[in-house]
Scaffold this active site. Structure first.
Site, mmCIF file in Angstrom:
data_model
loop_
_atom_site.group_PDB
_atom_site.id
_atom_site.type_symbol
_atom_site.label_atom_id
_atom_site.label_comp_id
_atom_site.label_asym_id
_atom_site.label_seq_id
_atom_site.Cartn_x
_atom_site.Cartn_y
_atom_site.Cartn_z
ATOM 1 N N ILE A 18 1.179 -1.608 0.268
ATOM 2 C CA ILE A 18 -0.123 0.398 -0.049
ATOM 3 C C ILE A 18 0.312 1.011 -0.229
ATOM 4 O O ILE A 18 -0.061 2.566 -0.086
ATOM 5 C CB ILE A 18 -0.987 -0.304 0.807
ATOM 6 N N GLY A 19 1.946 1.069 0.447
ATOM 7 C CA GLY A 19 2.762 2.398 0.470
ATOM 8 C C GLY A 19 4.373 1.426 -0.088
ATOM 9 O O GLY A 19 4.859 0.310 0.984
ATOM 10 N N GLY A 21 9.074 2.717 -0.753
ATOM 11 C CA GLY A 21 9.799 4.404 -0.702
ATOM 12 C C GLY A 21 10.871 4.415 0.124
ATOM 13 O O GLY A 21 10.626 3.426 1.085
ATOM 14 N N GLY A 22 11.825 4.768 -0.521
ATOM 15 C CA GLY A 22 13.091 4.881 -0.232
ATOM 16 C C GLY A 22 13.391 3.157 0.587
ATOM 17 O O GLY A 22 13.599 2.339 0.012
ATOM 18 N N VAL A 26 4.600 -0.598 3.150
ATOM 19 C CA VAL A 26 4.001 -1.383 3.609
ATOM 20 C C VAL A 26 3.333 -2.075 2.945
ATOM 21 O O VAL A 26 2.188 -1.761 1.936
ATOM 22 C CB VAL A 26 2.582 0.293 4.799
ATOM 23 N N ASP A 133 7.195 14.793 13.865
ATOM 24 C CA ASP A 133 6.728 14.943 12.896
ATOM 25 C C ASP A 133 4.896 14.851 11.421
ATOM 26 O O ASP A 133 4.697 13.988 10.964
ATOM 27 C CB ASP A 133 7.346 13.715 11.709
HETATM 28 C C1 6BB Z 1 -0.812 1.530 7.852
HETATM 29 C C2 6BB Z 1 -0.286 1.922 8.069
HETATM 30 C C3 6BB Z 1 0.016 1.653 9.936
HETATM 31 O O1 6BB Z 1 0.545 2.681 5.887
HETATM 32 C C4 6BB Z 1 0.742 4.845 2.360
HETATM 33 C C5 6BB Z 1 1.690 4.339 3.429
HETATM 34 C C6 6BB Z 1 -1.480 0.818 8.299
HETATM 35 C C7 6BB Z 1 -1.722 1.746 6.365
HETATM 36 C C8 6BB Z 1 -3.156 0.500 5.313
HETATM 37 C C9 6BB Z 1 -4.071 1.640 4.524
HETATM 38 C C10 6BB Z 1 -4.781 1.519 3.278
HETATM 39 C C11 6BB Z 1 -5.601 0.569 3.856
HETATM 40 C C12 6BB Z 1 -5.723 -0.503 4.061
HETATM 41 C C13 6BB Z 1 -4.572 -0.295 5.405
HETATM 42 C C14 6BB Z 1 1.523 2.609 9.889
HETATM 43 N N1 6BB Z 1 3.059 2.971 9.734
HETATM 44 C C15 6BB Z 1 2.224 2.853 8.112
HETATM 45 C C16 6BB Z 1 1.224 2.708 7.177
HETATM 46 C C17 6BB Z 1 1.426 3.577 5.710
HETATM 47 C C18 6BB Z 1 0.408 3.567 3.869
HETATM 48 C C19 6BB Z 1 -0.294 4.968 4.590
HETATM 49 C C20 6BB Z 1 -0.919 5.365 3.495
HETATM 50 N N2 6BB Z 1 -0.253 5.856 2.433
HETATM 51 N N3 6BB Z 1 -2.813 0.371 7.976
HETATM 52 N N4 6BB Z 1 -2.528 1.003 6.622
HETATM 53 F F1 6BB Z 1 -3.344 2.843 4.326
#
Ligand code: 6BB
Length: 673
Positions: A18-19, A21-22, A26, A133
């Site tokens: 879902i994300g 970079g660097g 995740v 941050d």
């Molecule tokens: C996290 C999360 C928890 O995400 C890109 C970076 C937990 C993200 C998530 C979501 C969308 C749908 C389903 C689950 C701790 N650190 C980082 C995390 C980083 C990403 C967030 C979205 N943008 N659940 N989700 F974000």
């Protein structure tokens, strides 16, 4: 063949990214024992290099910080090459996107969110941490619409306590306090209060109080503390913003005072409660029972093992079982002990299946998640007329790293991934398309607090081009690399040409200063396609024989439950679909926004529309209400390596081909994509 992901796959089924970079990415995942969803942050040690200690600090902080508005850490797993952090699942995504989707939040809603933010920050301060941050990108929404603070990679725990000065200048410039960007020593708590002031302003205005394409100019504005007060803000909220955005940190409101500010406590008898609602001392009885049976330990031993809080599979199982219980689900481990890889007893197969079948009625919905795609939910009927399909492409909201996904998914799973996604995800509750409005309401320049700031940029555009790169302001120490952009766009400014590749977009990251790109629809390229689309294969099981048996049993359970699932993100097309690509668009809207645009435009063209997940079914009827044309427009993710792009795949269901193409063209041309 073991991969770097094999150790974590012992406990979790990894899903899509879902994300990324660097040095971190995740991924969504399912905890195998409980079926609970989690987010797994994966970091590569070699890539982290000198920033490795930062991760250590982040992990230590997250182990200490357990609060209803701080993203929970469940498990940490370190291998020779990787660090995996298993974290709370927050399907609502970023507060940033939520604000952008709504332009700005009504005061009442902003207050609900801001109370949660203040409560989380006051709590972490009492635990001796400064976040450093704070910004809407670092606040995620969980499934009950509550905020969770994430990303403690820049946090500090001053050795001498919160009264000790810090000197490392870090964070995002637009949210950074004046004393911090000046390179002065500063107090972490005071700097966090400033950032919260910027955040509150962004929540209620939809744009930032201090904003400039030029970092130098931005810093000058921050140092002057000049910002505009739009006329829709109430006097009490203006007062709160003013006391938080005091340039002199000594004149700035402190957190204790913040908890009692009249705007925040409106309608409450008490100051904001910032204490944690979680306790690590009390171990839940039902969880102990379930875990002691599963791990074949006495209750006492189990309690002692849990109380070690090692942040291993035991800690994760306990927290995730507790989560299930809190959500009113059965506090059950879904996998019989023999299937639990690490603690596998020599239990005969018959015993296990007996146990499972005996409990069928108890099995929660989540079991479907674990069983894999036994029945594709999507209509997998083969397309009878290949000429009917075409696609438009654009950048996705959620960055995907499908190359890596490919690395980790077993072949069977890869084949059925799309169906699987349809199986286990829920629609994003925050993005029901009807609520979208395209474009930001231009700021009304109302009252001015301490000066006039011109050229307001809505928050939604901040992410694309204008916001200066994150964390460039460090002076005392080198920039922190964790989760930094993969690729910085020419200083982050300006639109780029899109002609030379599919959508002309570079890689982007969770810190996502996505390039601003122009709309570019090449209707001349509208092509008919041959039916080369590869449909997902029939559902394959990703588990072994026991799971197959379970799968069959689950198949007998309420199929309606499975049907109810709607994809949480657009399904991904395969490479073979690329030749279907015909129309290029180059804006950077979310998939949900595109869906809303498509149906709005189709309605303008006198069609009836029905949205389902990322699909818009369009219908044209004659005077007697009889359908003359029926087609689907589905927002999809493009195949790797352009999986960070979104496309719209059109498919005729009924009606004349010419009418269909004309109707699609009209909708695509008219939609503001
Ligand atoms: C996290 C999360 C928890 O995400 C890109 C970076 C937990 C993200 C998530 C979501 C969308 C749908 C389903 C689950 C701790 N650190 C980082 C995390 C980083 C990403 C967030 C979205 N943008 N659940 N989700 F974000």
């Amino acid at each position: 063949m073991p991969t770097p992901y094999t150790p974590i796959q012992e406990y979790y089924q990894l899903r899509h990214t879902i994300g990324s970079g660097g040095f971190a990415k995740v991924k969504l995942a399912h905890h195998i024992l409980t079926g609970e969803k989690v987010a797994v942050k994966i970091m590569d040690k070699a890539a982290l290099g000198p920033d490795l200690p930062r991760v250590q600090i982040e992990i230590e902080a997250m182990k200490t910080l357990t609060h209803q508005h701080v993203c929970k850490l469940y498990q940490v797993l370190e291998t020779d090459t990787k660090i995996f952090m298993v974290l709370e699942y927050c399907p609502g995504g970023e507060l940033f996107d939520y604000i952008v989707a709504k332009d700005r939040l009504p005061e009442e809603e902003a207050r609900v969110f801001f109370r949660q933010i203040v409560s989380a920050v006051a709590y972490i301060h009492t635990e001796g941490y400064a976040h450093r941050d704070l910004k809407p990108e670092n606040l995620l929404l969980d499934e009950t619409h509550n905020l969770k603070l994430i990303d403690f990679g820049l946090c500090a725990k001053p050795k001498g306590g919160m009264d000790h000065q810090l000197s490392t200048c870090c964070g995002s410039p637009a949210y950074a306090a004046p004393e911090l960007i000046q390179g002065d020593e500063y107090l972490g708590a005071e700097a966090d209060v400033w950032s919260m002031g910027v955040l509150l302003y962004a929540l209620m205005c939809g744009f930032l109080p201090f904003d400039d394409d030029n970092v130098g100019a931005l810093y000058r504005k921050i140092r002057k503390g000049q910002y505009e007060i739009p006329d829709w803000l109430s006097p009490q909220s203006v007062d709160l913003i003013n006391v938080m955005l005091q340039v002199n940190p000594k004149l700035r409101i402190n957190v204790k005072e913040l908890l009692c500010h009249p705007w925040l406590t409106e309608g409450l008898a008490e100051p904001i409660d910032y204490k944690t609602k979680y306790s690590n001392n009390h171990i839940d009885d039902d969880c102990i029972t379930e875990m002691s049976i599963h791990f074949k330990k006495s209750r006492n031993t189990m309690v002692n093992i849990i109380k070690d809080w090692k942040y291993d599979d035991i800690t994760a199982t306990y927290f995730l079982l507790l989560n299930k219980k809190r959500r009113g689900k059965p506090c059950r481990i879904l996998v019989p002990p023999v299937l639990s890889p690490k603690h596998a007893p020599d239990t005969p197969l018959a015993d296990i299946t007996d146990k499972v079948s005996g409990n069928l009625a108890d099995l929660p919905d989540d079991i479907f998640n674990l069983m894999g795609p036994s029945t594709p939910l999507k209509d997998s009927k083969k397309n009878s007329n290949g000429n009917d399909d075409f696609i438009i492409g654009r950048r996705t909201r959620k960055e995907r790293d499908s190359e890596d996904d490919a690395d980790i998914s077993p072949p069977e799973e890869k084949k059925t991934k799309k169906d699987d996604d349809y199986m286990f995800v829920r629609p994003d509750p925050l993005y029901s398309s009807g609520r979208y409005r395209r474009g930001g309401t231009p700021a009304k320049h109302g009252k001015v607090a301490t000066g006039v700031v011109k050229n307001i940029t809505p928050l939604k555009d901040r992410r694309r081009s204008k916001t200066p790169p994150p964390i460039p302001v460090c002076r005392a120490t080198p920039p922190i690399k964790l989760m930094q952009p993969i690729k910085q766009e020419d200083g982050g400014a300006g639109p780029r040409s899109v002609d030379d590749n599919l959508c002309g977009l570079g890689t982007f990251s969770p810190e996502r200063r996505t390039p601003s790109v122009e709309r570019h629809i090449d209707m001349a390229n509208l092509i008919a396609s041959s039916d080369k689309r590869r449909r997902p294969g029939s559902a394959k099981k990703v588990f072994g024989s026991i799971e197959k048996r379970l799968d069959r049993m689950i198949g007998l359970l309420t199929p309606s439950k499975r049907k109810a699932s709607v994809a949480e993100e657009p399904r991904q097309l395969k490479k073979g679909d690329l030749d279907l690509l015909s129309v290029k668009i180059t804006s950077s809207l979310s998939a949900e926004h595109i869906v809303a645009e498509l149906s709005q435009e189709a309605r303008k063209k006198f069609m009836l529309c029905k949205e389902k997940g990322y699909n818009v079914r369009c219908k044209r009827v004659d005077a007697r209400g009889k359908p003359t044309l029926l087609f689907d427009m589905e927002v999809c993710q493009m195949p790797s390596p352009q999986s960070n792009l979104l496309g719209v795949r059109c498919k005729r269901v009924k009606g004349d081909t010419f009418d269909y193409k004309k109707a699609c063209e009209d909708v695509l041309r008219g939609a503001k994509l």
